[in-house]
Design an enzyme around this catalytic site. Structure first.
Site, PDB file in Angstrom:
ATOM      1  CB  THR A  72     -17.622 -26.893 -11.546  1.00 55.34           C
ATOM      2  OG1 THR A  72     -17.003 -27.462 -12.700  1.00 55.34           O
ATOM      3  CG2 THR A  72     -17.453 -25.388 -11.573  1.00 55.34           C
ATOM      4  CB  SER A 199     -17.168 -35.048 -11.958  1.00 53.20           C
ATOM      5  OG  SER A 199     -18.189 -34.685 -12.834  1.00 53.20           O
ATOM      6  CG  HIS A 201     -19.352 -35.903 -16.579  1.00 54.10           C
ATOM      7  ND1 HIS A 201     -18.547 -35.547 -17.623  1.00 54.10           N
ATOM      8  CD2 HIS A 201     -19.266 -34.880 -15.681  1.00 54.10           C
ATOM      9  CE1 HIS A 201     -18.003 -34.353 -17.384  1.00 54.10           C
ATOM     10  NE2 HIS A 201     -18.417 -33.936 -16.203  1.00 54.10           N
ATOM     11  CB  THR A 237     -35.235 -31.709  -4.251  1.00 54.18           C
ATOM     12  OG1 THR A 237     -36.145 -30.884  -3.524  1.00 54.18           O
ATOM     13  CG2 THR A 237     -35.775 -33.128  -4.346  1.00 54.18           C
ATOM     14  CB  CYS A 327     -14.483 -25.537 -20.988  1.00 53.58           C
ATOM     15  SG  CYS A 327     -13.421 -26.240 -19.763  1.00 53.58           S
TER      16      CYS A 327
END
Ligand code: PLP
Length: 375
Positions: A72, A199, A201, A237, A327
């Site tokens: 995203t 991504s 995942h 970081t 979603c």
């Protein structure tokens, strides 16, 4: 109760080797990668080795990969930066994009006062390439943003053909490759795409980590301000253990690709043949043949009353399955993707998106089919 996971387009389980790599990194790479002492240098070195390995798998150079929190963020950054920094006057996209792209192109086109054109698709969800070619002929400075694999239907964009078309017309090409990285071998030396996103995942890696790929020199301004991390382009970081986990997940996906491709493809064919046994032609496979080997989006000939209970009933029986993207799964509205593809009659039939991984078996499919038969 059974626990059967058929929602691998939403997210995937971490491979045990990935968990091990993450735990080891948490243990040994805890230094701040920006620190100059040995602890910091060790963490920094893990990040750079991961970048190198990922770049090698994709056929690009390490400095063309920037780690982000996921796709995203990467999609938002690329679309905004491309429009702003490359001084583009138009975005061409499709209404079937994931919201991470669809909402971004709408927002950014409005913000910069540029044209936004949606290319049409046919009833099976495939993009009209003739229309795209026509649109590009006028040579307006353009970003074309079209996803490689649709996350709801598995429809495959002929990415090489689109890249060639876009480049021949002097435009830029961004492709959301979230559903293809780790499942199809993408060679960025061959495919002339300017920007892609991934991504972890989605390929059995951790959540909260992904990357943006961009051709050298195309992204020169930061997404965030506040530090020199990621060559000053993405301050903050770095999530070292997640980066290491993503590296391991992608390496394993490539190593085991052929074997897993064969297994998952067979599951998909088996599932479709079982659906045909039960429902015949009344089971409508959305996207037809040209869809990714791990995903079946099927419209079922069942009544509306049963439809509203379908996911709940399957959940109670231990099956994890969605209707569309995660979603939107709870929404009673038809998915924006199917709404673009199907006619009013067809969209009334409830659909299931069943997405497989290497962990699934034919026996699990049999259990699902027998539950569906009880409806
Ligand atoms: N693009 C596509 C096609 C997706 O399937 C997803 C995930 O659902 C995303 C973008 C968003 O990715 P992330 O979860 O990394 O923000």
């Amino acid at each position: 109760m059974n626990k059967i996971y058929f929602d691998n387009a939403a997210t995937t389980a971490l491979r045990p080797e990935v968990i091990e790599a993450i735990v080891e990194s948490l243990r040994s790479d805890f230094g701040n990668p920006s620190s100059t002492h040995a602890y910091g240098r060790a963490a920094k070195s893990s990040i750079e080795l991961a970048r190198k390995s990922i770049a090698q798998l994709l056929g690009c150079s390490a400095n063309e990969i920037i780690f982000t929190s996921g796709a995203t963020e990467a999609n938002n950054w690329i679309i905004r930066s491309a429009v702003r920094d490359l001084k583009l006057k138009r975005i061409i996209s499709s209404k079937m994009e994931h919201h991470a792209v669809l909402y971004s192109v709408k927002e950014i086109a409005a913000e910069y006062g540029i044209d936004l054109v949606f290319v049409e698709n046919d009833k099976s969800g495939h993009i009209n390439l003739d229309q795209l070619a026509d649109l590009l002929k006028d040579k307006t400075p353009t970003l074309v943003s079209l996803m490689h694999i649709n996350n709801e239907t598995g429809c495959i964009l002929p990415i090489d053909e689109v890249a060639k078309l876009v480049k021949e017309n002097g435009a830029y090409f961004h492709s959301d490759t979230v559903q293809s990285v780790g499942k199809l071998k993408i060679d960025l030396q061959q495919t002339a795409v300017d920007f892609i996103t991934a991504s972890a995942h989605k390929f059995h890696g951790p959540k909260g980590i992904g990357f943006a790929f961009f051709r050298k020199g195309l992204l020169t301004n930061p997404i965030f301000f506040g530090g020199e991390q990621e060559k000053g382009l993405r301050a903050g970081t770095e999530s070292v253990h997640n980066i290491v986990g993503m590296q391991k997940a992608l390496e394993l996906a490539y190593e085991r690709h052929d074997e897993e491709f064969a297994h998952i493809s067979e599951l998909k064919s088996y599932f479709i043949s079982k659906l045909r046994d039960v429902y015949g032609d009344q089971a409508r496979i959305h996207g037809h043949e040209n869809t990714l080997y791990n995903l079946v989006n099927v419209g079922l000939p069942i009544s509306q009353e049963k439809a509203s209970m379908l996911l709940f009933m399957l959940d109670m029986k231990g099956f994890a399955i969605s209707r569309g993207s995660a979603c939107q799964s709870g929404s009673p509205k038809p998915s924006h993707v199917l709404a673009e593809m199907l006619d009013e009659e067809t969209i009334k039939f409830p659909n299931l998106r069943v997405s497989f991984s290497h962990d699934n078996t034919k026996a699990e499919i049999d259990l699902l089919i027998s539950e569906l038969q009880k409806l």
